[in-house]
Design an enzyme around this catalytic site. Structure first.
Site, PDB file in Angstrom:
ATOM      1  N   ASP A 164       0.914  -1.183  -0.039  1.00 57.31           N
ATOM      2  CA  ASP A 164       0.180  -0.016   0.111  1.00 57.31           C
ATOM      3  C   ASP A 164       0.831   1.253  -0.004  1.00 57.31           C
ATOM      4  O   ASP A 164       0.386   2.352  -0.711  1.00 57.31           O
ATOM      5  CB  ASP A 164      -0.874   0.060   1.241  1.00 57.31           C
ATOM      6  CG  ASP A 164      -1.994  -0.849   1.285  1.00 57.31           C
ATOM      7  OD1 ASP A 164      -2.379  -1.296  -0.113  1.00 57.31           O
ATOM      8  OD2 ASP A 164      -2.414  -1.351   2.198  1.00 57.31           O
ATOM      9  N   GLY A 210     -10.215   9.247  -3.677  1.00 66.29           N
ATOM     10  CA  GLY A 210     -10.203   9.393  -4.932  1.00 66.29           C
ATOM     11  C   GLY A 210     -10.452   8.628  -6.187  1.00 66.29           C
ATOM     12  O   GLY A 210     -10.488   8.887  -7.304  1.00 66.29           O
ATOM     13  N   MET A 211      -9.849   7.399  -5.826  1.00 67.50           N
ATOM     14  CA  MET A 211      -9.827   6.282  -6.668  1.00 67.50           C
ATOM     15  C   MET A 211     -11.261   6.188  -7.247  1.00 67.50           C
ATOM     16  O   MET A 211     -11.155   5.778  -8.463  1.00 67.50           O
ATOM     17  CB  MET A 211      -9.233   5.004  -5.863  1.00 67.50           C
ATOM     18  CG  MET A 211      -9.027   3.898  -6.914  1.00 67.50           C
ATOM     19  SD  MET A 211      -7.918   4.338  -8.327  1.00 67.50           S
ATOM     20  CE  MET A 211      -6.353   4.441  -7.584  1.00 67.50           C
TER      21      MET A 211
END
Length: 541
Positions: free
Chosen positions: A286, A421-422
């Site tokens: 990540d 925002g993905m």
């Protein structure tokens, strides 16, 4: 003092209000016109406490000036009768300082039982940070008295104050670490301290002052005058916190107190796991993608240095730039960030910072409320790491920036700021299929700008985009050869905006900036689809 559209610091009497509102049985009286009582509203809105702000405005009106009268003595008597404070701090606002009145004599005429301190917070020489720091230092010098050292090792914590950035959360974090080390707190000031507490400051074995903006000078004074050693570092990040604990133990050992180091698990919230998840989280898939995301950091001296180091040293993010608006701490910031950035931006003008952000187009902006607005304008990720702030950064929940707990909070902020925002990107790619989202309203096509002659007699407003065009080109055909005599801020046509939306959002801001730069260099006032394609062809993007 100067007029400004936005300011990073409040006025001098705002800084005085922060100290008075932090302490118990201390009240500030502002000798000010009606308009300068906005400070009361700021504290009532942002401070998130059940008490009214410990400040009163003694109004100066035009009638008073015409009659040669002053309301200050009556106001002081009313405050003493209503509040019964131990100390009243009287200060003129940035407006009434021009009257050059002798407030000492006016305060003496009030005939009060409590102590009165007339503080010279000249707005032409200082703003919020210097005024607050100077007043607090003066209070410590005035009331701190020689004391026998406490039987058991205790520490002072100087710096947490009203309207401080996550200050109460930081205080909880510091208290937790000190309790884990078996240490007691002697005095916390100015937050929650009384005049009697200030007298007890020299009884501590050590003073902790983590903020460069408030408490630093008072800690140095206690060390020089009473021999109380001072720890002036801010434990922001995991490794700095470990070094901070070790330094604290060294200073106490020099003072004659042996403080054993408990197992690191003792510092965790559950008492069983590692005190911070940052070391292992930074090595996960990540966070691995963050190693190439440049960040720009701007704010006060303490948080800029701490966050810049944390981002690069512990999260592996390159630093595109860093800066501070606290000019009197600029040299310290430069020293601390040697090797992190080539140049430290030192300015208190938000537009200068906005221009730097626009030029760098970083993946992450860490700044103040002003940088949040700037980032929204350029569609950049932004997290607030420093005052000035808005209400959403005065939280009820536990969100410290100091200590092991603070390291986790900062890492969470970085991760969620950069990845949220993905869903926006997925909608850009696949539309709203299956999401049952309402149809997005079509943007109104951008109208052609009217021709504007660039003359000396009609300058453009400083904070508005300037459009200087000899003749507006058609929106459907590529503009002619550039006329770079006049610099333009190009307007995007609807077809170009539609084409830009096909670019993934995480590079869209950079593409927009490159195309606008291309258009400026060639004098294009309107960016059409043809201009965008021409820019793409030339830039090879």
């Amino acid at each position: 003092m100067r007029l400004a559209y936005w300011m990073y610091e409040g006025t001098a009497h705002h800084g005085v209000g922060r100290i008075a509102n932090s302490m118990r049985n201390v009240h500030a009286v502002f000798h000010a016109p009606q308009g300068d009582d906005y400070v009361n509203a700021i504290f009532a809105m942002l401070d998130r406490t059940p008490n009214f702000p410990a400040m009163t405005t003694s109004v100066v009106s035009g009638t008073d000036l015409a009659r040669g009268t002053i309301r200050l003595p009556d106001t002081l008597r009313q405050v003493e009768e209503r509040v019964h404070p131990d100390l009243i701090v009287v200060v003129a606002s940035c407006s009434t300082i021009l009257l050059q009145e002798n407030l000492e004599i006016a305060a003496q005429h009030a005939g009060l039982q409590c102590e009165v301190m007339v503080y010279d917070a000249n707005p032409y020489r200082m703003q919020e940070i210097v005024a607050a720091e100077s007043l607090f230092t003066d209070l410590v010098k005035r009331f701190a008295k020689p004391q026998p050292r406490t039987e058991r090792p205790t520490v002072n914590i100087l710096g947490p104050a009203s309207l401080g950035f996550h200050a109460r959360h930081d205080l909880i974090s510091l208290r937790r670490m000190l309790k884990t080390l078996g240490l007691e707190v002697n005095v916390v000031a100015p937050w929650g301290a009384s005049i009697a507490d200030l007298r007890r400051l020299p009884a501590a074995w050590l003073t902790i002052a983590p903020y460069r903006e408030l408490g630093l000078r008072a800690a140095i004074y206690l060390e020089e005058q009473f021999g109380v050693p001072a720890l002036l570092d801010a434990p922001i990040g995991v490794q700095p916190t470990l070094r901070w604990i070790e330094r604290l133990r060294e200073l106490l050992a020099q003072a004659g107190a042996d403080v054993p180091m408990p197992p690191l698990t003792a510092f965790s919230l559950d008492g069983m796991s590692a005190p911070s998840a940052v070391p292992w989280f930074a090595r996960t898939a990540d966070m691995d993608s963050f190693s190439g995301k440049p960040a720009f950091v701007f704010g006060d001296a303490t948080h800029v240095v701490g966050v810049t180091r944390f981002l690069r040293d512990e999260l592996g993010m390159p630093i595109a730039g860093a800066g501070t608006y606290v000019k009197h701490q600029a040299d310290w910031v430069r020293e601390q960030l040697t090797g992190y950035v080539d140049e430290v931006l030192v300015t208190d003008e938000f537009q200068v910072v906005a221009d730097r952000i626009a030029a760098l187009r970083p993946e992450l902006v860490c700044g103040t409320q002003m940088e949040r607005h700037t980032s929204r304008r350029y569609d950049l990720n932004c997290m607030v790491i420093s005052p000035p702030t808005h209400i959403e950064n005065h939280l009820l929940a536990y969100r410290p920036f100091l200590g092991f707990d603070g390291a986790d909070v900062i890492a969470d902020e970085v991760y969620t700021t950069c990845t949220l925002g993905m869903e926006k990107h997925l909608i850009d790619l696949f539309g709203d299929a299956g999401l049952d989202l309402p149809e997005k309203t079509e943007r109104t096509p951008v109208a052609e700008p009217a021709p504007v002659a660039a003359t000396v007699e009609s300058p453009q407003p400083q904070n508005e985009p300037a459009i200087a065009v000899a003749s507006a080109p058609s929106l459907t055909s590529a503009p002619a050869t550039p006329t770079p005599a006049a610099v333009v801020d190009p307007v995007w046509a609807a077809d170009a905006e539609a084409m830009l939306k096909k670019v993934p959002f995480f590079v869209r801001g950079r593409v927009r900036g490159n195309v606008e730069k291309y258009a400026r260099q060639r004098g294009h006032a309107v960016i059409t689809a043809e201009v965008l394609l021409a820019a793409k062809e030339e830039l090879g993007a």
